[in-house]
Write a protein that holds these residues in place. Structure first.
Motif, PDB file in Angstrom:
ATOM      1  N   SER A 301      -8.757  -8.609  -8.813  1.00 51.67           N
ATOM      2  CA  SER A 301      -7.973  -7.414  -8.498  1.00 51.67           C
ATOM      3  C   SER A 301      -8.890  -6.229  -8.211  1.00 51.67           C
ATOM      4  O   SER A 301     -10.103  -6.274  -8.464  1.00 51.67           O
ATOM      5  N   GLU A 302      -8.295  -5.162  -7.701  1.00 53.17           N
ATOM      6  CA  GLU A 302      -8.994  -3.906  -7.468  1.00 53.17           C
ATOM      7  C   GLU A 302      -8.153  -2.780  -8.052  1.00 53.17           C
ATOM      8  O   GLU A 302      -6.948  -2.689  -7.775  1.00 53.17           O
ATOM      9  N   ILE A 303      -8.793  -1.920  -8.851  1.00 53.09           N
ATOM     10  CA  ILE A 303      -8.067  -0.813  -9.469  1.00 53.09           C
ATOM     11  C   ILE A 303      -8.994   0.385  -9.607  1.00 53.09           C
ATOM     12  O   ILE A 303     -10.171   0.233  -9.941  1.00 53.09           O
ATOM     13  N   GLU A 304      -8.480   1.550  -9.300  1.00 56.00           N
ATOM     14  CA  GLU A 304      -9.263   2.774  -9.441  1.00 56.00           C
ATOM     15  C   GLU A 304      -8.362   3.932  -9.856  1.00 56.00           C
ATOM     16  O   GLU A 304      -7.139   3.882  -9.687  1.00 56.00           O
ATOM     17  N   TYR A 305      -8.989   4.973 -10.407  1.00 53.37           N
ATOM     18  CA  TYR A 305      -8.311   6.204 -10.824  1.00 53.37           C
ATOM     19  C   TYR A 305      -7.019   5.880 -11.589  1.00 53.37           C
ATOM     20  O   TYR A 305      -5.928   6.337 -11.269  1.00 53.37           O
ATOM     21  N   SER A 306      -7.150   5.071 -12.629  1.00 52.38           N
ATOM     22  CA  SER A 306      -5.966   4.595 -13.340  1.00 52.38           C
ATOM     23  C   SER A 306      -6.249   4.451 -14.827  1.00 52.38           C
ATOM     24  O   SER A 306      -7.413   4.476 -15.272  1.00 52.38           O
TER      25      SER A 306
END
Length: 355
Positions: A301-306
């Protein structure tokens, strides 16, 4: 001097997360917002702390305990209904006695702490002292007017036509004079006893009400956007540490904090990022400005600013950003793109769907 910390309230702006959790316990950089306030109080040398609780009383008690972890002694004070900040002072009247006290709203975040303002208050000892900060939309806050010497001449709660751009920060300092004030006011149009009305009563009685203008970072963490912003600010100051396992196929860029027993494999972590103990990151890109709590799994997965709360799993999902993901949550990819969307949403939910 004592501290009165408010940790009740419904947290309606953070629903549905706060249907099952106290808003003050939502973490930023993997630590509840409430804890930052308690640490500020302890750093100012205040050890006697009363915590006002409501429906989430048991959860707050379980998280804070007796306060020894913070170097304080905690007394819990139950407010049966959220009837306003001044009502919270009434609720705590017996415990407060005749002591001076700082009242700290548990969902407020002040990055520079309260040591300077506590020292200022104890030195001059006005009847009340408030913190103010300049904002672009003062109509959303309590608003203060001050004279050239910093004395407060008028306060108003969420005025339709603000008289200044100075918003009240959720931290107040009082002598016992406030008790007569909160006993003398009547409920506002919201049906609450407003602390702004109590302070205004002191002003009208000719009492000494002073202000401190702060220029450091402050935020009322009442919305998801606010929490994400505070998370970013805290992560920018977070020191790097690597207590978990990072394999040779992974890349760590910038300041990244990896907790004990965490595992990072075949992944790219772009700081600032904090990864909690026992978390598993595999085949993923995480960051920047992301907090992953303990025992989470992020796979392919890809996740940012979370912010991802504990025991959650994200698998096969790309492009996750500006998100707040609750505890024990599963986020996975759909096997196909449906022609129609079937939704079962609770009250106050938000859903964003690509057409």
């Amino acid at each position: 001097m004592k501290a009165l910390v408010l940790s009740g309230g419904a947290g309606t702006r953070l629903r549905p997360l706060t249907h099952t959790s106290a808003k003050q316990l939502v973490p930023v950089a993997n630590k509840p917002v409430l804890f930052y306030g308690l640490e500020s109080i302890a750093a100012a040398g205040i050890t006697e702390v009363g915590i006002i609780t409501g429906d989430t009383d048991q959860e707050v008690r379980a998280a804070v305990g007796d306060g020894s972890a913070f170097g304080i002694t905690v007394t819990y004070l139950r407010q049966e209904q959220p009837l306003g900040l001044a009502h919270a002072v009434l609720t705590a009247r017996e415990w407060l006695g005749e002591d001076d006290f700082v009242m700290f709203l548990g969902d407020n975040f002040l990055i520079d702490g309260i040591e300077p303002v506590v020292a200022e208050f104890t030195g001059a000892r006005p009847d009340a002292q408030i913190l103010l900060t300049k904002v672009t939309d003062p109509s959303a806050f309590g608003v203060g007017e001050v004279d050239g010497d910093g004395k407060v001449v008028r306060l108003e709660e969420k005025p339709r036509v603000p008289r200044s751009d100075l918003a009240l920060v959720g931290i107040y300092l009082f002598t016992p004079a406030i008790h007569e004030a909160v006993s003398s006011i009547t409920p506002s149009r919201r049906g609450e006893l407003e602390i702004t009305d109590a302070i205004q009563w002191l002003i009208e009685q000719g009492r000494d009400v002073r202000s401190t203008l702060i220029d450091g970072y402050w935020k009322d963490t009442g919305t998801v956007d606010d929490l994400l912003e505070v998370n970013r600010i805290v992560l920018e100051r977070l020191p790097a540490r690597h207590e978990g396992t990072v394999d040779e196929n992974s890349e760590i860029l910038g300041r990244v904090s990896v907790g004990p027993n965490a595992e990072i494999r075949n992944s790219r972590i772009i700081g600032p990022v904090v990864i909690g103990s026992g978390a598993r990151i595999n085949g993923s890109t995480v960051g920047p400005f992301t907090s992953v709590a303990e025992d989470c799994q992020i796979i392919d997965s890809e996740i940012e600013y979370s912010i991802v709360l504990r025991d959650s799993r994200i698998e096969g999902v790309h492009g996750v950003e500006a998100s707040l993901i609750g505890r024990n949550t599963q986020v996975t990819s759909a096997p196909w793109t449906p022609r129609a969307h079937r939704l079962v949403l609770g009250d106050h939910s938000t859903a964003r769907i690509s057409a």
